[in-house]
Design an enzyme around this catalytic site. Structure first.
Site: not given
Ligand code: NAD
Length: 356
Positions: A80, A176, A178, A180
């Protein structure tokens, strides 16, 4: 901090401090275990309160990458990069300096976008290093792969608990909406699941509800919903002393990193009969997708996604091992990852270089 003791406690190989005079860049590169191959792990830029906090994060995250990569079945170790500068003060000079330090590692680490960096920042860094992954013209945005891995994990978990992998008619709560969460909801809706969704940005939850028929819940109310699967796809720490008594679910399986506020939560969930899918396995789709960039002929989305889907089979092995050994799923996953590393280390010990 007693740095060597901290390294020894978790078996880290190297901790490298990089400083650039012209930009003031302070960057730590941590290599945890490179038995399986070069280190692979993102680059994080965070407003750490102290040097010790930045070092501790680099050590913790690089160790996490060793397990994630080993378990995902890819030939990479754990590393990292952590930039200890204010992310609001990023400059191109600083990013290029970060790239130069990565380049100096000579291919012992590969890195890419993580918290505090944007895809554009990575492109600036690419002016000074070749050792970057996840760039737009290669595997690109990993979120679709992460959603597919989460979907495969939910199916495997349903199979384990109910003897039927189909999400049809299952009540699934997604925290969430977002990148994913929304893609996951689309897949589960197509299977006929009954969905509940929450997001602190209400418009995101509304948009998912509109396209999938999900019911929107308040961010706090989602913990109380009676469901078959609770899927944390927001930020971490969903399972804590404050929330654990509220869950009315049989399975917790989502993409968010660091779902357990403290490690003891894994045992608490086991005691309560809630099946926990370890987060570093469930969200391994992102890294499996990236690793495909290293195949002969370069990245192939179809092949990569087929590999991502196999996360479900791997997760089933974890559940069986946890039952057989009477341990948490988290510990079982770590044992499987450690076995893979130990087996290769053993082979390497017996390897006798050919005389030339
Ligand atoms: P993102 O930022 O697109 O979506 C996260 C969503 O969660 C946002 O819309 C945010 O408003 C919402 N949020 C924050 N706090 C909240 C709460 N307390 N209650 C409800 N909603 C809340 O992120 P993502 O890319 O969709 O990733 C989601 C999770 O998966 C993260 O923890 C990320 O670290 C993990 N992850 C993502 C990837 C990837 O490729 N995108 C890969 C591995 C792990």
């Amino acid at each position: 901090m007693d740095i060597f003791r901290a390294m020894a406690e978790n078996g880290h190989e190297q901790l490298i401090f990089n400083y650039d005079r012209s930009s003031g860049l302070r960057m730590i590169i941590a290599l945890h275990d490179t038995t399986l191959g070069p280190g692979l792990g993102g680059m994080r830029n965070w407003r750490y309160k102290s040097e010790d906090e930045a070092i501790a994060d680099a050590l913790r995250l690089s160790r996490g990458m060793t397990y994630k990569n080993a378990f995902a079945g890819i030939d990479f170790g754990g590393s990292k990069c952590v930039i200890f500068n204010d992310p609001d003060d990023k400059s191109d000079i600083l990013l290029r300096a970060a790239g130069r330090f990565v380049e100096m590692m000579g291919g012992r680490i590969y890195t890419g976008e993580d918290v505090g960096l944007t895809p554009d920042d990575v492109e600036v860094m690419a002016q000074s290093t070749r050792y970057l992954v996840g760039r737009p013209h290669k595997s690109g945005d990993p979120s679709k792969a992460a959603a597919l891995g989460t979907y495969a994990s939910i199916r495997a978990s349903l199979q384990h608990v109910f003897g039927d992998a189909s999400p049809k008619g299952r009540r699934i709560a997604i925290q969430g909406a977002g990148n994913v969460g929304s893609d996951l909801a689309r897949r589960l809706a197509a299977d006929g699941a009954e969905l509940f969704v929450s997001d602190v940005r209400a418009e995101r939850a509304e948009a998912v509800a509109e396209s999938t028929g999900a019911q929107v819940l308040d961010p706090d109310a989602i913990y109380d919903v009676q469901c078959d699967v609770f899927s944390p796809c927001a930020l971490g720490l969903s399972v804590s002393g404050e929330t654990i008594d509220r869950f009315r679910t049989r399975i917790i399986c989502g993409s968010a990193n660091n779902q357990l506020a403290v490690p003891e939560m894994a045992e608490e969930l086991r005691r309560r009969g809630i099946l926990y899918a370890p987060d570093f396995i469930v969200n391994g789709g992102g890294i499996v997708n990236i690793a495909d960039e290293f195949e002969d002929g370069g990245y192939n989305r179809e092949r990569a996604f087929a590999r991502v889907e196999r996360i479900g089979e791997r997760l089933r092995q974890v559940y069986l091992r946890a039952e057989a050994d009477g341990i948490t799923t988290e510990s079982a996953a770590e044992r499987i990852a450690e076995d893979r590393i130990a087996a290769l280390a053993q082979q390497q010990r017996h390897f006798v270089p050919r005389r030339v």
